[in-house]
Design a protein around this motif. Structure first.
Motif, PDB file in Angstrom:
ATOM      1  N   PRO A  22       0.830  -1.214   0.000  1.00  0.00           N
ATOM      2  CA  PRO A  22       0.000   0.000   0.000  1.00  0.00           C
ATOM      3  C   PRO A  22       0.859   1.257   0.000  1.00  0.00           C
ATOM      4  CG  PRO A  22       0.087  -0.943   2.198  1.00  0.00           C
ATOM      5  CD  PRO A  22       0.745  -1.934   1.286  1.00  0.00           C
ATOM      6  N   ARG A  23       0.337   2.310  -0.607  1.00  0.00           N
ATOM      7  CA  ARG A  23       1.044   3.592  -0.633  1.00  0.00           C
ATOM      8  C   ARG A  23       0.506   4.567   0.406  1.00  0.00           C
ATOM      9  NH1 ARG A  23       4.539   4.491  -4.452  1.00  0.00           N
ATOM     10  NH2 ARG A  23       4.338   6.751  -4.161  1.00  0.00           N
ATOM     11  N   LEU A  24      -0.704   4.328   0.889  1.00  0.00           N
ATOM     12  CA  LEU A  24      -1.283   5.227   1.885  1.00  0.00           C
ATOM     13  C   LEU A  24      -2.073   4.410   2.898  1.00  0.00           C
ATOM     14  CD1 LEU A  24      -1.620   8.174   2.754  1.00  0.00           C
ATOM     15  CD2 LEU A  24      -3.649   8.305   1.298  1.00  0.00           C
ATOM     16  N   VAL A  25      -1.729   4.590   4.171  1.00  0.00           N
ATOM     17  CA  VAL A  25      -2.348   3.833   5.258  1.00  0.00           C
ATOM     18  C   VAL A  25      -2.685   4.796   6.395  1.00  0.00           C
ATOM     19  CG1 VAL A  25      -1.960   2.052   7.024  1.00  0.00           C
ATOM     20  CG2 VAL A  25      -1.116   1.709   4.688  1.00  0.00           C
ATOM     21  N   LEU A  47       6.355  20.232   4.359  1.00  0.00           N
ATOM     22  CA  LEU A  47       6.820  18.939   3.853  1.00  0.00           C
ATOM     23  C   LEU A  47       6.877  18.982   2.333  1.00  0.00           C
ATOM     24  CD1 LEU A  47       4.866  16.349   6.055  1.00  0.00           C
ATOM     25  CD2 LEU A  47       7.316  16.786   6.077  1.00  0.00           C
ATOM     26  N   PRO A  48       8.006  18.680   1.738  1.00  0.00           N
ATOM     27  CA  PRO A  48       8.099  18.707   0.269  1.00  0.00           C
ATOM     28  C   PRO A  48       7.284  17.581  -0.356  1.00  0.00           C
ATOM     29  CG  PRO A  48      10.131  17.859   1.227  1.00  0.00           C
ATOM     30  CD  PRO A  48       9.297  18.338   2.371  1.00  0.00           C
ATOM     31  N   ASP A  49       6.781  17.850  -1.546  1.00  0.00           N
ATOM     32  CA  ASP A  49       5.977  16.844  -2.245  1.00  0.00           C
ATOM     33  C   ASP A  49       6.747  15.550  -2.467  1.00  0.00           C
ATOM     34  OD1 ASP A  49       3.767  18.412  -2.332  1.00  0.00           O
ATOM     35  OD2 ASP A  49       3.797  18.795  -4.482  1.00  0.00           O
ATOM     36  N   GLU A  50       8.061  15.652  -2.640  1.00  0.00           N
ATOM     37  CA  GLU A  50       8.857  14.444  -2.864  1.00  0.00           C
ATOM     38  C   GLU A  50       8.759  13.494  -1.669  1.00  0.00           C
ATOM     39  OE1 GLU A  50       9.831  17.517  -3.361  1.00  0.00           O
ATOM     40  OE2 GLU A  50       9.994  17.533  -5.553  1.00  0.00           O
ATOM     41  N   GLU A  51       8.689  14.051  -0.472  1.00  0.00           N
ATOM     42  CA  GLU A  51       8.552  13.215   0.725  1.00  0.00           C
ATOM     43  C   GLU A  51       7.126  12.709   0.869  1.00  0.00           C
ATOM     44  OE1 GLU A  51      10.047  14.889   4.309  1.00  0.00           O
ATOM     45  OE2 GLU A  51      11.894  15.650   3.385  1.00  0.00           O
ATOM     46  N   LEU A  52       6.152  13.581   0.618  1.00  0.00           N
ATOM     47  CA  LEU A  52       4.748  13.184   0.745  1.00  0.00           C
ATOM     48  C   LEU A  52       4.348  12.152  -0.303  1.00  0.00           C
ATOM     49  CD1 LEU A  52       3.232  16.701   1.423  1.00  0.00           C
ATOM     50  CD2 LEU A  52       3.108  14.755   2.987  1.00  0.00           C
ATOM     51  N   ALA A  53       5.056  12.132  -1.428  1.00  0.00           N
ATOM     52  CA  ALA A  53       4.725  11.191  -2.498  1.00  0.00           C
ATOM     53  C   ALA A  53       5.185   9.771  -2.177  1.00  0.00           C
ATOM     54  CB  ALA A  53       5.342  11.647  -3.812  1.00  0.00           C
ATOM     55  N   ARG A 108      -2.714  13.839  -2.818  1.00  0.00           N
ATOM     56  CA  ARG A 108      -2.419  14.778  -3.904  1.00  0.00           C
ATOM     57  C   ARG A 108      -0.969  14.624  -4.368  1.00  0.00           C
ATOM     58  NH1 ARG A 108       0.582  18.782  -4.064  1.00  0.00           N
ATOM     59  NH2 ARG A 108       0.822  18.818  -1.802  1.00  0.00           N
ATOM     60  N   ALA A 109      -0.054  14.543  -3.412  1.00  0.00           N
ATOM     61  CA  ALA A 109       1.359  14.415  -3.776  1.00  0.00           C
ATOM     62  C   ALA A 109       1.631  13.092  -4.487  1.00  0.00           C
ATOM     63  CB  ALA A 109       2.236  14.535  -2.530  1.00  0.00           C
ATOM     64  N   GLN A 110       1.023  12.017  -4.008  1.00  0.00           N
ATOM     65  CA  GLN A 110       1.251  10.709  -4.613  1.00  0.00           C
ATOM     66  C   GLN A 110       0.714  10.652  -6.032  1.00  0.00           C
ATOM     67  OE1 GLN A 110      -0.332   7.798  -1.896  1.00  0.00           O
ATOM     68  NE2 GLN A 110       1.383   7.989  -0.459  1.00  0.00           N
ATOM     69  N   ARG A 111      -0.446  11.179  -6.267  1.00  0.00           N
ATOM     70  CA  ARG A 111      -1.008  11.161  -7.606  1.00  0.00           C
ATOM     71  C   ARG A 111      -0.311  12.153  -8.526  1.00  0.00           C
ATOM     72  NH1 ARG A 111      -3.791   8.568  -4.475  1.00  0.00           N
ATOM     73  NH2 ARG A 111      -5.510   7.179  -5.030  1.00  0.00           N
ATOM     74  N   GLY A 112       0.215  13.214  -7.953  1.00  0.00           N
ATOM     75  CA  GLY A 112       0.942  14.186  -8.741  1.00  0.00           C
ATOM     76  C   GLY A 112       2.296  13.683  -9.206  1.00  0.00           C
ATOM     77  N   HIS A 113       2.776  12.600  -8.558  1.00  0.00           N
ATOM     78  CA  HIS A 113       4.070  12.038  -8.931  1.00  0.00           C
ATOM     79  C   HIS A 113       3.922  10.717  -9.687  1.00  0.00           C
ATOM     80  CE1 HIS A 113       5.582  15.107  -6.275  1.00  0.00           C
ATOM     81  NE2 HIS A 113       6.801  14.823  -6.659  1.00  0.00           N
TER      82      HIS A 113
END
Length: 239
Positions: free
Chosen positions: A77-80, A168-174, A226-231
């Motif tokens: 999973p990518r988000l929990v 938090l930068p998007d790179e970390e949130l992704a 948002r960050a995960q889908r944006g990446h």
């Protein structure tokens, strides 16, 4: 009941009043098509089976659908979302519903958190209970270490966090992420918050003292989504 029927093998039996049979013929036909026994009962019996003040006359008996933490993590999973020591069933169900809407793959009920099958929690989830992998785990500290070992970054949502969510930068949130949420009254236990990779606060730009648990969880989970889908991350498969 419609959401439960969409997950094969979940609904074991249905009880319906004559009025609900007239109002919900398609739903009851779907139950019969799934080989679920449907029994007609009186209004008093339906009220006794239901926990609500104004029962709808339709009650489904369902199997518990929780899985082990190992099985939930097997799907990478990518988000929990992790609920830690959350006692209020309405809050727990709201976070479960929010996690589903944000595209999370699993919700973990850790520590002394309310039973996900508490009636109020089930109703507050508005069917999302049947869309996600639901895990019940006793030791929140062990859950945190298992999530990290599986490659997820563990973020603790806390009002006293030293990291602002907006910073938090998007790179970390992704990256694959597990969010820890504590009770509205007491927050996360200090030891659990300290074990996270970062303690994150939701910024308060106005004069409100704080956000309630459901609102804070929505902000955190949707920021990650948002960050995960944006990446270019793949969307979680729906069950």
């Amino acid at each position: 009941m419609r959401e439960a029927l969409a997950r094969p093998g979940t609904v074991r039996e249905v009880f319906a009043t004559s009025d609900s049979i007239r109002r919900q013929p398609a739903l009851l036909e779907a139950a019969r098509a799934a080989r679920v026994p449907v029994s007609q009962v009186g209004e008093d019996a339906a009220a006794a089976l239901s926990e609500t003040v104004t029962p709808q006359g339709l009650v489904a008996v369902c199997a518990q659908i929780d899985v082990s933490l190992t099985d939930a993590l097997a799907g990478t999973p990518r988000l929990v979302a992790v609920l830690v020591d959350i006692r209020d069933p309405g809050n727990a169900g709201t976070v479960l519903r929010t996690a589903d809407a944000a595209g999370a793959a699993a919700v973990i009920f850790a520590g002394d958190t309310v039973d996900p099958y508490n009636g109020k929690c089930v109703r507050a989830s508005a069917g999302s209970l049947f869309h996600l992998e639901v895990v019940r785990a006793g030791d929140a500290a062990a859950v945190t270490e298992t999530l990290r070992a599986a490659g997820l970054r563990v973020l603790a949502a806390t009002g006293g966090g030293d990291t602002d969510l907006d910073d938090l930068p998007d790179e970390e949130l992704a990256a694959p992420t597990a969010w820890l949420f504590g009770s509205e009254a007491h927050g996360l236990p200090p030891a659990i918050a300290a074990a996270a990779d970062a303690q994150v606060r939701v910024p308060i730009h106005g004069r409100a003292e704080s956000l309630n648990l459901g609102a804070a969880a929505a902000v955190c989970l949707y920021t990650s989504a948002r960050a995960q889908r944006g990446h270019g991350a793949p969307k979680e498969p729906r069950t």
